[in-house]
Scaffold this active site. Structure first.
Site, PDB file in Angstrom:
ATOM      1  N   ARG A   1       0.845  -1.189   0.000  1.00  0.00           N
ATOM      2  CA  ARG A   1       0.000   0.000   0.000  1.00  0.00           C
ATOM      3  C   ARG A   1       0.871   1.227   0.000  1.00  0.00           C
ATOM      4  NH1 ARG A   1      -4.638   0.613   4.406  1.00  0.00           N
ATOM      5  NH2 ARG A   1      -2.844   0.997   5.718  1.00  0.00           N
TER       6      ARG A   1
ATOM      7  N   THR B   1      -1.237   7.484  -0.618  1.00  0.00           N
ATOM      8  CA  THR B   1      -2.528   7.357  -1.317  1.00  0.00           C
ATOM      9  C   THR B   1      -3.349   6.173  -0.813  1.00  0.00           C
ATOM     10  OG1 THR B   1      -1.628   5.865  -2.997  1.00  0.00           O
ATOM     11  CG2 THR B   1      -1.427   8.233  -3.424  1.00  0.00           C
TER      12      THR B   1
ATOM     13  N   ASP C   1       0.570  -3.244  12.247  1.00  0.00           N
ATOM     14  CA  ASP C   1       1.018  -3.614  10.902  1.00  0.00           C
ATOM     15  C   ASP C   1       1.321  -5.108  10.869  1.00  0.00           C
ATOM     16  OD1 ASP C   1       2.880  -4.177   8.674  1.00  0.00           O
ATOM     17  OD2 ASP C   1       2.718  -2.015   8.330  1.00  0.00           O
TER      18      ASP C   1
ATOM     19  N   ASP D   1       4.855  -6.231   9.542  1.00  0.00           N
ATOM     20  CA  ASP D   1       5.934  -5.917  10.497  1.00  0.00           C
ATOM     21  C   ASP D   1       5.892  -6.852  11.695  1.00  0.00           C
ATOM     22  OD1 ASP D   1       7.153  -3.941   9.043  1.00  0.00           O
ATOM     23  OD2 ASP D   1       6.011  -2.311   9.951  1.00  0.00           O
TER      24      ASP D   1
END
Ligand code: PRP
Ligand code: URA
Length: 210
Positions: free
Chosen positions: A105, A109, A201, A204
């Site tokens: 991603r 944006t 995340d 991660d």
């Protein structure tokens, strides 16, 4: 057949999800939990596989049994985080093929950027399970499924661990023919496109990169 949207309420999945969400859960445990939750989700996600009757000779006689009737499956993780779910799925269906779609991603944006796509050659004869722990805006899943559809698979199923309502709605709208399985459905997305409360995340936390 109507499209399915399943949000799991099984105690084992809910319990493991609570540990997964905890910010203090270590990488090693996080990875193991993603694997276990993916395995558990597979039970429900494969519920509609067709069966055929077979006879099996046991040491004491003949048993009327069932076997899965020639349904070929493939798993396609969305890189990176989707990789964390693959082993858990494959444990349940060891003969399945595996494809890969690389997307990240864009942080500004929130649009998916594709960098890799390698799918099994005979994907047009397979049911394809697209796996990614997070369904946030839905952009990555929508794009990945769009790529796979160009190759005419028999059926597509999407499996994620946590979905945001925004992503679930967008995915249902973009791909009304895809069955969706989520271990949990959360409240909303924050201003950075992260799921709240979510788990942070996923990539991660699986790979220990932060
Ligand atoms: C995460 C996640 C999904 C995507 C979801 O990947 O694994 O692929 O974000 O967000 P969306 O629904 O808004 O598209 P990320 O882009 O962080 O890449 P990574 O797996 O390489 O860390
Ligand atoms: N990707 C993640 O890994 N987590 C989120 O909450 C949203 C997108």
């Amino acid at each position: 057949m109507d499209r399915k949207v399943v949000i799991f309420d099984h105690p084992l999945i809910q319990h493991k999800l609570s540990i997964l969400r905890n910010k203090d859960t270590r990488t090693m445990d996080f990875r193991a939990l993603v694997d276990e939750i993916a395995s558990l989700m597979m039970f429900e996600a494969t519920r509609d596989l067709p069966l055929e009757d077979i006879k099996v000779e046991t040491p004491c006689g003949i048993a009327d049994c069932k076997q899965i009737s020639g349904r070929k499956l493939a798993f396609v993780p969305i890189l990176r985080a989707g990789l964390g779910m693959v082993d858990g799925c494959i444990k349940m269906v060891p003969a399945a093929r595996i494809g890969h779609i690389g997307l990240y991603r864009d942080e500004e944006t929130l649009q998916p950027v594709e960098y890799y796509c390698k799918l099994p050659k005979d994907i047009d004869r397979r049911d394809v399970f697209v796996v990614d722990p997070m369904l946030a805006t839905g952009g990555s899943a929508i794009d990945a499924i769009g790529q796979i559809k160009k190759r005419n698979p028999r059926k597509i199923i999407f499996m994620c661990i946590i979905a945001a309502p925004e992503g679930l709605e967008a995915l249902q709208k973009a791909h009304p023919d895809v069955d969706i399985f989520c271990a949990g459905l959360d409240s909303h997305l924050n201003e950075n496109g992260y799921i709240v409360p979510g788990l942070g995340d996923a990539g991660d936390r699986i790979f220990g990169t932060k």
